[in-house]
Design an enzyme around this catalytic site. Sequence first.
Site, PDB file in Angstrom:
ATOM      1  N   GLY A 111      34.913  33.457  31.916  1.00 56.47           N
ATOM      2  CA  GLY A 111      35.611  33.506  30.641  1.00 56.47           C
ATOM      3  C   GLY A 111      36.390  34.769  30.396  1.00 56.47           C
ATOM      4  N   PHE A 112      35.830  35.900  30.779  1.00 59.47           N
ATOM      5  CA  PHE A 112      36.581  37.133  30.586  1.00 59.47           C
ATOM      6  C   PHE A 112      36.108  38.216  31.550  1.00 59.47           C
ATOM      7  CE2 PHE A 112      33.350  36.373  27.415  1.00 59.47           C
ATOM      8  CZ  PHE A 112      32.552  37.491  27.489  1.00 59.47           C
ATOM      9  N   GLY A 113      36.949  39.248  31.696  1.00 56.17           N
ATOM     10  CA  GLY A 113      36.663  40.309  32.662  1.00 56.17           C
ATOM     11  C   GLY A 113      35.710  41.348  32.108  1.00 56.17           C
ATOM     12  N   GLY A 114      35.329  42.271  32.979  1.00 57.59           N
ATOM     13  CA  GLY A 114      34.550  43.426  32.553  1.00 57.59           C
ATOM     14  C   GLY A 114      33.076  43.157  32.290  1.00 57.59           C
TER      15      GLY A 114
ATOM     16  N   GLY B 203      37.989  42.565  39.772  1.00 59.30           N
ATOM     17  CA  GLY B 203      39.046  42.702  38.764  1.00 59.30           C
ATOM     18  C   GLY B 203      39.087  44.117  38.247  1.00 59.30           C
TER      19      GLY B 203
ATOM     20  N   ASP C 280      42.757  33.582  37.987  1.00 58.35           N
ATOM     21  CA  ASP C 280      41.898  32.850  37.058  1.00 58.35           C
ATOM     22  C   ASP C 280      42.746  32.029  36.099  1.00 58.35           C
ATOM     23  OD1 ASP C 280      39.375  33.586  37.947  1.00 58.35           O
ATOM     24  OD2 ASP C 280      39.390  35.454  36.800  1.00 58.35           O
TER      25      ASP C 280
ATOM     26  N   HIS D 182      41.549  29.801  40.915  1.00 57.94           N
ATOM     27  CA  HIS D 182      40.247  29.440  40.349  1.00 57.94           C
ATOM     28  C   HIS D 182      40.473  28.719  39.019  1.00 57.94           C
ATOM     29  CE1 HIS D 182      36.226  31.236  38.641  1.00 57.94           C
ATOM     30  NE2 HIS D 182      36.188  29.920  38.724  1.00 57.94           N
TER      31      HIS D 182
ATOM     32  N   ASP E 201      32.299  36.196  42.249  1.00 57.06           N
ATOM     33  CA  ASP E 201      33.294  36.514  41.219  1.00 57.06           C
ATOM     34  C   ASP E 201      32.557  36.943  39.956  1.00 57.06           C
ATOM     35  OD1 ASP E 201      35.522  36.588  39.564  1.00 57.06           O
ATOM     36  OD2 ASP E 201      35.942  34.429  39.682  1.00 57.06           O
ATOM     37  N   GLY E 202      32.800  38.174  39.546  1.00 60.60           N
ATOM     38  CA  GLY E 202      32.204  38.660  38.303  1.00 60.60           C
ATOM     39  C   GLY E 202      31.359  39.905  38.506  1.00 60.60           C
TER      40      GLY E 202
ATOM     41  N   HIS F 101      43.328  36.516  43.638  1.00 58.75           N
ATOM     42  CA  HIS F 101      42.467  35.552  42.956  1.00 58.75           C
ATOM     43  C   HIS F 101      43.028  35.344  41.548  1.00 58.75           C
ATOM     44  CE1 HIS F 101      38.562  33.607  42.096  1.00 58.75           C
ATOM     45  NE2 HIS F 101      38.726  34.116  40.889  1.00 58.75           N
TER      46      HIS F 101
HETATM   47 ZN    ZN Z   1      37.742  33.831  39.062  1.00 63.26          ZN
END
Ligand code: ZN
Length: 208
Positions: free
Chosen positions: A127-130, A182, A20, A51, A160-161, A18
Site C-alpha cells: 500500500g505504501f512505502g517506508g 524503495g 507498483d 507489480h 518487497d517491503g 519495480h
Molecule cells: Zn511492489
Amino acid sequence: MLAGEIQKVENAGADYLHIDVMDGHFVPNITAGPLVIKDIRKHSRLIFDVHLMIENPDLYIDEFASAGADIITVHAETCNHLHRVLARIEEKGIKAGLALNPATSLSAVEYVLPLVDLLLIMTVNPGFGGQIFIEEMVRKISAAKNMLKNIESDAEIEVDGGINQDTASAAAAAGARVLVAGSAIFKAHDQAEAIKTIRNNALQACRS
Ligand code: ZN
C-alpha cells in the site's frame, strides 16, 4: 522528471525497475497505470517488473503487456481464477509473477506454482512505502524455497517491503534472489552506494 529519476537508478546499477501499480481499491493509493509505463519504457532498458496491486488484474494483463512489462506480478488475493490469470501472462510471452500478502499462506498457491516465474513474498502489507520489514516473513521465504525445490521449479523468490542493507541479508540468506528496495535507495544520498551495499550484503548472506 520521472524519466530522469529512472535514468538515475539505472546508472546507479539497478537491474530491475519495480513498478507498483495501485488502484485505490485493493490498496488505498493510486499510482501509475499502463500509459505511464509505456511512456517511461522509451527511456529505460531496465527489466520492467510490474507489480499489480489492483482488483481484477485479469482485465488489464494485455494492456500492461503491450505497455512494455517484462514481468507482470498479480496478487493471489485479487484473483478468483489465479491459474487462468497466470496462464494468460505466460501466453503473452512475459514472465508471470505471483505475490502473497504477509497473511496469505503458501499452501493457498501450491498448485499453481508450476506456472510461476517469480514468487513475490510481501515483507510488509502492500500500500505504501517506508514500512518496517516483517521478521516472520523470513520463515515464509525459507518455506517457499523448499516448496519450489520440491517441484523442481527455478522460479525466483522476490521480496518487497522494508528492504534495506540489513534486512537484505536475512531475506537473501532465507532464499530471496530479487530484492525490491524503495526508500533505502531513493532516500539515500548516494544511490549507487546504496544499491551496491544491498547487493553485497545479499550476496554475502547467500554464500554463508
Ligand atoms: Zn511492489
